[in-house]
Design a protein around this motif. Structure first.
Motif, PDB file in Angstrom:
ATOM      1  N   LYS A   1       5.399  -2.201   8.295  1.00 40.71           N
ATOM      2  CA  LYS A   1       5.811  -0.957   7.652  1.00 40.71           C
ATOM      3  C   LYS A   1       6.846  -1.324   6.599  1.00 40.71           C
ATOM      4  O   LYS A   1       7.721  -2.151   6.846  1.00 40.71           O
ATOM      5  CB  LYS A   1       6.423   0.024   8.652  1.00 40.71           C
ATOM      6  CG  LYS A   1       5.427   0.711   9.550  1.00 40.71           C
ATOM      7  CD  LYS A   1       4.349   1.462   8.809  1.00 40.71           C
ATOM      8  CE  LYS A   1       4.796   2.795   8.284  1.00 40.71           C
ATOM      9  NZ  LYS A   1       3.738   3.536   7.581  1.00 40.71           N
ATOM     10  N   GLY A   2       6.733  -0.736   5.425  1.00 39.23           N
ATOM     11  CA  GLY A   2       7.724  -0.950   4.387  1.00 39.23           C
ATOM     12  C   GLY A   2       8.902  -0.014   4.607  1.00 39.23           C
ATOM     13  O   GLY A   2       8.718   1.185   4.823  1.00 39.23           O
ATOM     14  N   VAL A   3      10.098  -0.569   4.622  1.00 37.35           N
ATOM     15  CA  VAL A   3      11.312   0.238   4.805  1.00 37.35           C
ATOM     16  C   VAL A   3      12.267  -0.034   3.642  1.00 37.35           C
ATOM     17  O   VAL A   3      12.234  -1.104   3.032  1.00 37.35           O
ATOM     18  CB  VAL A   3      12.015  -0.052   6.152  1.00 37.35           C
ATOM     19  CG1 VAL A   3      11.113   0.322   7.324  1.00 37.35           C
ATOM     20  CG2 VAL A   3      12.445  -1.503   6.252  1.00 37.35           C
ATOM     21  N   LYS A   4      13.097   0.936   3.362  1.00 36.29           N
ATOM     22  CA  LYS A   4      14.083   0.781   2.294  1.00 36.29           C
ATOM     23  C   LYS A   4      15.043  -0.351   2.663  1.00 36.29           C
ATOM     24  O   LYS A   4      15.568  -0.401   3.774  1.00 36.29           O
ATOM     25  CB  LYS A   4      14.846   2.089   2.110  1.00 36.29           C
ATOM     26  CG  LYS A   4      15.812   2.076   0.980  1.00 36.29           C
ATOM     27  CD  LYS A   4      16.480   3.439   0.852  1.00 36.29           C
ATOM     28  CE  LYS A   4      17.643   3.332  -0.096  1.00 36.29           C
ATOM     29  NZ  LYS A   4      18.422   4.560  -0.103  1.00 36.29           N
TER      30      LYS A   4
ATOM     31  N   ARG B   1       0.860  -1.194   0.000  1.00 32.89           N
ATOM     32  CA  ARG B   1       0.000   0.000   0.000  1.00 32.89           C
ATOM     33  C   ARG B   1       0.888   1.233   0.000  1.00 32.89           C
ATOM     34  O   ARG B   1       1.650   1.455   0.933  1.00 32.89           O
ATOM     35  CB  ARG B   1      -0.929   0.005   1.204  1.00 32.89           C
ATOM     36  CG  ARG B   1      -2.110  -0.900   0.991  1.00 32.89           C
ATOM     37  CD  ARG B   1      -3.215  -0.750   1.981  1.00 32.89           C
ATOM     38  NE  ARG B   1      -3.586   0.615   2.270  1.00 32.89           N
ATOM     39  CZ  ARG B   1      -4.482   0.929   3.202  1.00 32.89           C
ATOM     40  NH1 ARG B   1      -5.076  -0.022   3.910  1.00 32.89           N
ATOM     41  NH2 ARG B   1      -4.780   2.187   3.431  1.00 32.89           N
ATOM     42  N   SER B   2       0.763   2.033  -1.045  1.00 31.91           N
ATOM     43  CA  SER B   2       1.586   3.233  -1.157  1.00 31.91           C
ATOM     44  C   SER B   2       1.053   4.374  -0.301  1.00 31.91           C
ATOM     45  O   SER B   2       1.800   5.280   0.048  1.00 31.91           O
ATOM     46  CB  SER B   2       1.693   3.669  -2.620  1.00 31.91           C
ATOM     47  OG  SER B   2       0.413   3.920  -3.153  1.00 31.91           O
ATOM     48  N   ASP B   3      -0.240   4.324   0.079  1.00 30.44           N
ATOM     49  CA  ASP B   3      -0.803   5.411   0.882  1.00 30.44           C
ATOM     50  C   ASP B   3      -0.268   5.423   2.315  1.00 30.44           C
ATOM     51  O   ASP B   3      -0.195   6.466   2.943  1.00 30.44           O
ATOM     52  CB  ASP B   3      -2.329   5.360   0.884  1.00 30.44           C
ATOM     53  CG  ASP B   3      -2.883   4.106   1.521  1.00 30.44           C
ATOM     54  OD1 ASP B   3      -2.245   3.035   1.422  1.00 30.44           O
ATOM     55  OD2 ASP B   3      -3.979   4.171   2.113  1.00 30.44           O
ATOM     56  N   ASN B   4       0.111   4.265   2.833  1.00 29.11           N
ATOM     57  CA  ASN B   4       0.646   4.214   4.199  1.00 29.11           C
ATOM     58  C   ASN B   4       1.954   3.431   4.281  1.00 29.11           C
ATOM     59  O   ASN B   4       2.398   3.078   5.364  1.00 29.11           O
ATOM     60  CB  ASN B   4      -0.392   3.663   5.178  1.00 29.11           C
ATOM     61  CG  ASN B   4      -0.823   2.255   4.837  1.00 29.11           C
ATOM     62  OD1 ASN B   4      -0.199   1.553   4.048  1.00 29.11           O
ATOM     63  ND2 ASN B   4      -1.921   1.831   5.446  1.00 29.11           N
ATOM     64  N   THR B   5       2.561   3.158   3.157  1.00 30.48           N
ATOM     65  CA  THR B   5       3.856   2.471   3.049  1.00 30.48           C
ATOM     66  C   THR B   5       3.883   1.200   3.897  1.00 30.48           C
ATOM     67  O   THR B   5       4.712   1.035   4.782  1.00 30.48           O
ATOM     68  CB  THR B   5       5.022   3.412   3.441  1.00 30.48           C
ATOM     69  OG1 THR B   5       4.813   4.694   2.847  1.00 30.48           O
ATOM     70  CG2 THR B   5       6.337   2.848   2.952  1.00 30.48           C
ATOM     71  N   THR B   6       2.943   0.300   3.611  1.00 29.43           N
ATOM     72  CA  THR B   6       2.934  -0.985   4.305  1.00 29.43           C
ATOM     73  C   THR B   6       3.045  -2.128   3.302  1.00 29.43           C
ATOM     74  O   THR B   6       2.660  -2.002   2.140  1.00 29.43           O
ATOM     75  CB  THR B   6       1.656  -1.181   5.155  1.00 29.43           C
ATOM     76  OG1 THR B   6       0.507  -1.028   4.330  1.00 29.43           O
ATOM     77  CG2 THR B   6       1.616  -0.212   6.327  1.00 29.43           C
TER      78      THR B   6
END
Length: 158
Positions: free
Chosen positions: A79-82, A40-45
């Motif tokens: 949470k999506g992290v680099k 989800r790009s809206d909440n970076t998950t």
């Protein structure tokens, strides 16, 4: 048809309280098969969508609209992290929550035949102050009413 089995290294060393509507965290969900993944790009998950045996059978047989009673869909969210060594990749960061949809048309007629539950964070704290929290879930799923209230497209394999 399915991506494969998800096995989490973490194990629950503590008792998890039921959701306010009485749904309990499904036993053994960490060994369920992955049906799909989402970003989800809206909440970076990042999300892994899992299914119990009844859900897996429904996917294999193409019987997901409607899903059969007894199917349980789980969504694990991070949470999506680099990624530290891959510039263009995201990796799972902090665990956000685990959500479940339980198909039981007789028990949950007011919410399209689905019971909803969520547990937040690594402590797996039940979400919601009372059983009415499910209206928030059900309202969110209205755009996919014609797909039995399920957003997930199970991943296809060759």
């Amino acid at each position: 048809m399915l991506i494969g089995a998800l096995v989490c290294a973490a194990t629950s060393a503590f008792a998890v309280e039921p959701a306010p509507n009485g749904i309990t965290l499904p036993e053994g969900y960490r060994q369920w098969q992955v049906l799909a993944v989402h970003q989800r790009s809206d909440n970076t998950t990042l999300r892994a969508v899992l299914g119990n045996d009844a859900a897996v059978k429904a996917v294999r047989e193409g019987k997901t609209n409607p899903w059969p009673d007894g199917a349980v869909l789980g969504k694990l969210v991070w949470k999506g992290v680099k990624h530290d060594r891959w510039e263009t990749a995201l990796a799972p960061g902090d665990f956000v929550h685990a959500e479940f949809m339980v198909k039981d048309s007789a028990r949950y007629p007011a919410t399209g035949g689905w019971g909803f539950a969520r547990w937040v964070g690594m402590a797996q704290k039940p979400y919601g102050t009372d059983a009415n929290f499910v209206q928030e879930c059900f309202n969110c799923h209205q755009p996919v009413k014609d797909r039995d209230f399920v957003f997930t497209h199970p991943a296809q394999l060759p």
